[in-house]
Write an enzyme that holds these catalytic residues in place. Structure first.
Site, short mmCIF file in Angstrom:
data_model
loop_
_atom_site.label_atom_id
_atom_site.label_comp_id
_atom_site.label_asym_id
_atom_site.label_seq_id
_atom_site.Cartn_x
_atom_site.Cartn_y
_atom_site.Cartn_z
N GLY A 197 0.70 -1.17 -0.04
CA GLY A 197 -0.01 0.02 -0.13
C GLY A 197 0.83 1.41 -0.44
CD GLN A 201 3.85 5.61 2.29
OE1 GLN A 201 2.44 5.24 2.02
NE2 GLN A 201 4.59 5.21 2.96
CB CYS A 259 5.33 2.58 7.39
SG CYS A 259 4.65 4.07 6.72
CG LEU A 260 7.08 1.40 1.20
CD1 LEU A 260 6.00 1.67 -0.23
CD2 LEU A 260 8.06 0.03 1.48
CG HIS A 271 -0.28 1.15 7.16
ND1 HIS A 271 0.37 1.22 8.68
CD2 HIS A 271 0.10 2.07 6.61
CE1 HIS A 271 1.83 1.49 7.95
NE2 HIS A 271 1.63 2.72 7.56
CD GLU A 272 -0.61 2.19 2.39
OE1 GLU A 272 -0.14 3.59 2.72
OE2 GLU A 272 0.66 1.16 3.59
CG HIS A 300 0.42 7.01 5.37
ND1 HIS A 300 1.67 7.26 6.41
CD2 HIS A 300 0.43 5.55 5.30
CE1 HIS A 300 2.54 6.10 6.40
NE2 HIS A 300 1.07 5.32 5.46
NI NI Z 1 3.10 3.46 5.73
#
Ligand code: NI
Length: 190
Positions: free
Chosen positions: A45, A50, A99-100, A141-142, A145
Site C-alpha cells: 500500500g 509518501q 511502512c515504507l 494504515h494507508e 497517512h
Molecule cells: Ni505506511
C-alpha cells in the site's frame, strides 16, 4: 516513474491531506507513478504523502499475500478521497505492521479489523463497502497517512522508546534501503 519515498520525520507525512478534485492536474500520471514506486519497493500500500503529495489518494495491492490469505487474491484498488469508519462491534487485534516511510521498523498495532469504507475510484465512480480482516487493517494504515498519522503513533510509549535510535536515524536519513528515499534535511534547500 519511480519516485522517492518520503521518510518519517518529513513534515509532508504530518500534514492533513486535501481532497482530490476531478480536475487535479496529471492525476493519472501520479497514480501510475505511485503504483510503480510501490512495486519497486515491495509495498502492499502507498499513500500520496509518501511520495510528497498531500492529497487524499491511496493505492493498495495485497495480492502478494493471497497464498496465506486467499481473500486477498487479486485485491488491488485506487482510493480517492476515502472515508473510513471503524465498526466498533469487534475486538482489537494486534498484528505486525511496517511502512515504507519507516524502513526497518515493525511493531504490533492494535486495530479493529472491520470498517465501512467510502471511496471514489480512478474512473470517478463512488463505492461503499464493509471490509473485514487484514484488508481493513491495510486500508486504515494507508488512510492514517492522509490524516498525517503513521503506524507508530498507535504503539505504546515504551515500544516507541525501544525504537528511538532507529527512529532518530530515519529522521536523519541514515537508512539503508533497497528503494530511493527522501529524508527531512531542515538546513538544505529541497
Ligand atoms: Ni505506511
Amino acid at each position: 516513474m519511480v519516485l522517492p519515498i518520503y521518510l518519517y520525520g518529513h513534515p509532508v507525512l504530518r500534514a492533513v491531506s486535501e481532497p482530490v478534485t476531478q480536475d487535479y492536474p496529471k492525476l493519472d500520471e501520479l497514480i501510475a507513478n505511485m503504483k510503480e514506486t510501490m512495486y519497486a519497493s515491495d509495498g502492499i500500500g502507498i499513500a500520496a504523502p509518501q511520495v510528497g503529495v498531500n492529497i487524499k489518494l491511496v493505492y493498495i495491492d495485497v495480492d502478494v499475500l493471497g497464498d496465506d490469505m486467499p481473500e486477498l487474491k487479486d485485491v488491488r484498488f485506487v482510493l480517492i478521497n476515502p472515508e473510513v469508519t471503524v465498526i466498533e462491534d469487534g475486538e482489537e487485534i494486534s498484528r505486525e505492521e511496517g511502512c515504507l516511510s519507516l524502513p526497518g521498523i515493525h511493531e504490533g498495532v492494535k486495530r479493529i479489523e472491520k470498517i465501512n469504507l467510502k471511496w471514489t475510484d480512478e474512473n470517478w465512480e463512488q463505492h461503499e463497502q464493509v471490509i473485514e480482516g487484514y484488508l481493513a487493517r491495510v486500508v486504515q494504515h494507508e488512510c492514517d497517512h492522509l490524516d498525517g498519522k503513521v503506524f507508530i503513533d498507535h504503539i505504546s510509549p515504551i515500544r516507541k522508546q525501544l525504537n528511538r535510535a532507529k527512529l532518530n536515524n530515519i529522521v536523519k536519513g541514515n537508512v539503508r534501503c533497497s528503494y530511493r528515499t527522501r529524508g527531512f534535511k531542515p538546513n538544505k534547500k529541497r
